[in-house]
Design an enzyme around this catalytic site. Structure first.
Site, mmCIF file in Angstrom:
data_model
loop_
_atom_site.group_PDB
_atom_site.id
_atom_site.type_symbol
_atom_site.label_atom_id
_atom_site.label_comp_id
_atom_site.label_asym_id
_atom_site.label_seq_id
_atom_site.Cartn_x
_atom_site.Cartn_y
_atom_site.Cartn_z
ATOM 1 N N SER A 102 0.875 -1.282 -0.097
ATOM 2 C CA SER A 102 0.121 0.011 -0.019
ATOM 3 C C SER A 102 0.786 1.167 0.052
ATOM 4 C CB SER A 102 -0.983 0.017 1.172
ATOM 5 O OG SER A 102 -1.921 0.926 1.216
ATOM 6 N N ASP A 152 -10.127 -3.876 -5.290
ATOM 7 C CA ASP A 152 -9.676 -3.017 -4.311
ATOM 8 C C ASP A 152 -10.282 -1.585 -4.568
ATOM 9 O OD1 ASP A 152 -7.698 -1.222 -3.074
ATOM 10 O OD2 ASP A 152 -5.970 -2.521 -3.683
ATOM 11 N N HIS A 183 -8.493 -4.390 -0.614
ATOM 12 C CA HIS A 183 -6.891 -3.908 -0.553
ATOM 13 C C HIS A 183 -5.962 -4.666 0.355
ATOM 14 C CE1 HIS A 183 -4.260 -0.613 -0.986
ATOM 15 N NE2 HIS A 183 -4.226 -0.351 0.264
HETATM 16 C C1 MLT Z 1 -1.508 5.954 -0.133
HETATM 17 O O1 MLT Z 1 -2.068 6.860 0.360
HETATM 18 O O2 MLT Z 1 -0.253 5.809 -0.301
HETATM 19 C C2 MLT Z 1 -2.516 4.917 -0.706
HETATM 20 O O3 MLT Z 1 -3.835 5.731 -0.728
HETATM 21 C C3 MLT Z 1 -2.658 3.734 -0.054
HETATM 22 C C4 MLT Z 1 -2.883 4.109 1.490
HETATM 23 O O4 MLT Z 1 -3.934 4.123 2.040
HETATM 24 O O5 MLT Z 1 -1.642 4.322 2.123
#
Ligand code: MLT
Length: 201
Positions: A102, A152, A183
């Site tokens: 992520s 996702d 996700h």
């Molecule tokens: C981010 O902010 O990098 C993406 O949206 C994934 C997350 O939730 O960290």
């Protein structure tokens, strides 16, 4: 940067750079390193940005909307940190394979997008395109695994396809593994990443 370094038993195996998701810590992905390459040294880094008490690697303006100025600053900060960590802990700076989930996958993607030779390869679990409209360095010989979920809500399938195309156009061999979930990082996705890693390195 706050981090854990664990020396592995095989000095020639890639050093695994672990990058956690939003709200995680440098401890989160340690079990993945054991599943993917148990003999490797591990460098697991905590994100320097705090959003409502949650650690991240760079700021965002909203869900999925990145603060590009901060992304660039933090990507350089992490890249510089990798140089100093290699000296401090005595590992080969040119033998790093990232495993990110992520937000951690997004900063790993940003390293690939901005710094030639910074990573030898990458396992990106549920990444987005970190930045658009930049010219990528030559990524020939830098294999990348992307794990994605067809449902996702944070990384739409189009993001995965765009990232695959951008990395491939820069010369990287890219493998995409799809799960029919959201996700979350599933055990079967980790198993696919481990199989890919073992075939690739
Ligand atoms: C981010 O902010 O990098 C993406 O949206 C994934 C997350 O939730 O960290």
């Amino acid at each position: 940067m706050k981090h854990i370094f664990k020396k592995g038993t095989d000095a020639n195996a890639p050093v695994l750079l672990l990058l956690h998701g939003t709200g995680g810590t440098e401890r989160d992905l340690l079990p993945l390193a054991d599943r993917i390459s148990p003999a490797s040294s591990v460098l697991s880094v905590r994100g320097n940005v705090v959003e409502n008490g949650m650690q991240r690697y760079f700021r965002r303006l909203a869900e999925g909307v990145f603060d590009i100025e901060d992304l660039l600053f933090r990507t350089k900060e992490l890249n510089d940190f990798l140089d100093t960590a290699a000296q401090e802990h005595g590992f080969d700076r040119n033998n790093l394979v990232a495993i990110g989930y992520s937000n951690g996958a997004n900063i790993a993607g940003s390293l690939l997008f901005h710094y030639k030779g910074t990573l030898r390869g990458a396992i990106l679990h549920h990444p987005m395109v970190p930045i658009r409209g930049v010219e990528l360095p030559d990524l020939t010989g830098v294999p990348c695994f992307i794990g994605a979920g067809s449902n996702d809500p944070i990384c739409a399938p189009q993001e995965t396809e765009d990232l695959q195309r951008l990395l491939s156009e820069a010369g990287a061999p890219v493998t995409v593994h799809w799960e029919q979930y959201g996700h979350q990082l599933t055990s079967s996705e980790v198993a696919a990443a481990a199989a890919w890693y073992n075939e690739t390195f």
